[in-house]
Design a protein around this motif. Structure first.
Motif, PDB file in Angstrom:
ATOM      1  N   THR A  15       4.920  12.425  -4.270  1.00 14.46           N
ATOM      2  CA  THR A  15       4.145  11.708  -5.191  1.00 14.46           C
ATOM      3  C   THR A  15       4.944  10.596  -5.695  1.00 14.46           C
ATOM      4  O   THR A  15       4.233   9.607  -5.803  1.00 14.46           O
ATOM      5  CB  THR A  15       3.590  12.871  -6.209  1.00 14.46           C
ATOM      6  N   LEU A  16       6.117  10.772  -6.179  1.00 19.41           N
ATOM      7  CA  LEU A  16       7.014   9.865  -6.644  1.00 19.41           C
ATOM      8  C   LEU A  16       7.203   8.716  -5.868  1.00 19.41           C
ATOM      9  O   LEU A  16       7.309   7.566  -6.420  1.00 19.41           O
ATOM     10  CB  LEU A  16       8.422  10.377  -7.328  1.00 19.41           C
ATOM     11  N   LEU A  17       7.450   9.010  -4.556  1.00 20.93           N
ATOM     12  CA  LEU A  17       7.599   7.907  -3.565  1.00 20.93           C
ATOM     13  C   LEU A  17       6.270   7.183  -3.522  1.00 20.93           C
ATOM     14  O   LEU A  17       6.339   5.878  -3.460  1.00 20.93           O
ATOM     15  CB  LEU A  17       7.817   8.440  -2.180  1.00 20.93           C
ATOM     16  N   ALA A  18       4.987   7.831  -3.195  1.00 18.90           N
ATOM     17  CA  ALA A  18       3.711   7.201  -3.264  1.00 18.90           C
ATOM     18  C   ALA A  18       3.686   6.306  -4.558  1.00 18.90           C
ATOM     19  O   ALA A  18       3.109   4.983  -4.445  1.00 18.90           O
ATOM     20  CB  ALA A  18       2.742   7.995  -3.005  1.00 18.90           C
ATOM     21  N   LEU A  19       3.914   6.659  -5.524  1.00 18.06           N
ATOM     22  CA  LEU A  19       3.815   6.072  -6.949  1.00 18.06           C
ATOM     23  C   LEU A  19       4.660   4.515  -7.038  1.00 18.06           C
ATOM     24  O   LEU A  19       4.169   3.807  -7.522  1.00 18.06           O
ATOM     25  CB  LEU A  19       4.261   7.246  -8.253  1.00 18.06           C
TER      26      LEU A  19
END
Length: 332
Positions: A15-19
């Motif tokens: 999720t952090l990468l997508a964010l």
């Protein structure tokens, strides 16, 4: 539980990468960049523009490179602890964080503690003593807290303190302690100033938590398990605190997911009105000036705080509610 935690951590990383992708794209959406904004400000003020300096900045920060190259350079720097350089404040982003994150955490966490410490007993009292004078009084104060914007309450409080008591409540330190190193005197000066922003920030949140807890507890008090416990002769106070209150606390605990990111995002106007040296005004300033490294780091940090808060909220919910804990075990 171990498998559940491992699964959540992997999900958080993805999720952090997508964010990070979303944040970088959003920052790049407005036309131009900081350099174009910088040139416009210099032209508006009549100052001369050194083209060599402009070319050096563009080359150094790869502003003319493809967007994927810029994103990879930005992400790689953050993975190495290099958050970039704030063009607007002319300081490394890491230094801005280190100077303000402690104060922001202190103010917001104190506000959260006050919110919970005040809202829980009032919410329980209002539900148990429904339609009493105290319940009506808490309801009126709650509606007042929800209706009045924080910045307006801050302005009224500033006026009252200055006109009636001759006290200025802006800022978190006296002038002599503004840039001083931490000591007992500076800490005591901080305590003397921090009550005002904590009171202002906590007011609306307290009113909301009282209303939520009261509504949920009223729903639980008339359920069969409470009536059965009372019929068996258990003391009313123990029954209420041990069973329905724990269930009614679920919505309050679930709010931890959005409490942590308010360290940065909450009360932009309030922080400006009270002249607070927190991260909220810095984020607004970075977004307005297209200071991409500072704005991106702050928004990404808010996302990290949201995910951490959600994880803490889920674990606390499992601790206070056995039904959720059994669901986690079944999910493994």
């Amino acid at each position: 539980m171990t498998i559940y935690l491992a699964r959540r951590l992997v999900t958080m990383l993805l999720t952090l990468l997508a964010l990070s992708v979303v944040v970088f794209v959003v920052i790049q959406l407005p036309p131009g960049d900081f350099i174009t904004s910088y040139i416009a400000r210099l032209s508006g003020s009549g100052e001369t523009i050194d083209q060599a300096v402009i070319d050096t900045l563009r080359e150094r920060y790869q502003m003319d490179a493809p967007i994927l190259t810029q994103y990879w350079a930005w992400l790689k720097g953050m993975l190495h602890g290099e958050f970039g350089y704030s063009f607007e404040m002319k300081l490394p982003v890491a230094q801005i964080f280190s100077e303000r994150i402690g104060i922001s955490l202190a103010v917001e966490l104190l506000a959260v503690v006050v919110m919970w410490a005040v809202a829980i007993p009032i919410g329980i009292y209002s539900a148990v003593r429904q339609y009493s004078l105290g319940d009506y009084f808490a309801t009126v104060i709650g509606f007042f807290g929800l209706a009045v914007p924080n910045f307006l309450f801050a302005l009224v409080l500033m006026y009252i303190c200055y006109v009636w008591f001759g006290v200025t409540i802006t800022g978190l330190f006296s002038p002599e302690y503004m840039n001083a190193k931490w000591s007992l005197d500076r800490f005591l000066d901080f305590v003397q100033h921090v009550w005002a922003p904590v009171l202002v920030i906590a007011t609306a949140g307290t009113a909301q938590l009282v209303r939520v807890l009261r509504a949920n507890l009223l729903d639980e008090l008339n359920k069969p398990y409470v009536l059965t416990a009372r019929a068996k002769g258990l003391e009313k106070r123990k029954v209420i605190m041990r069973y329905p209150v724990r269930v009614a606390m679920n919505p309050l605990v679930s709010t931890i997911g959005w409490v942590l990111p308010t360290v940065i995002s909450s009360s932009f106007v309030t922080a400006i009105v009270l002249n607070l040296p927190t991260l909220s005004p810095i984020l607004l300033r970075a977004l307005l000036s297209q200071d991409m490294y500072l704005a991106g780091a702050l928004i990404l940090f808010m996302g990290v705080l949201t995910m951490i808060g959600t994880l803490i909220s889920d674990l606390l919910l499992a601790w206070i509610d056995p039904r959720i804990r059994l669901g986690m075990v079944g999910a493994n």
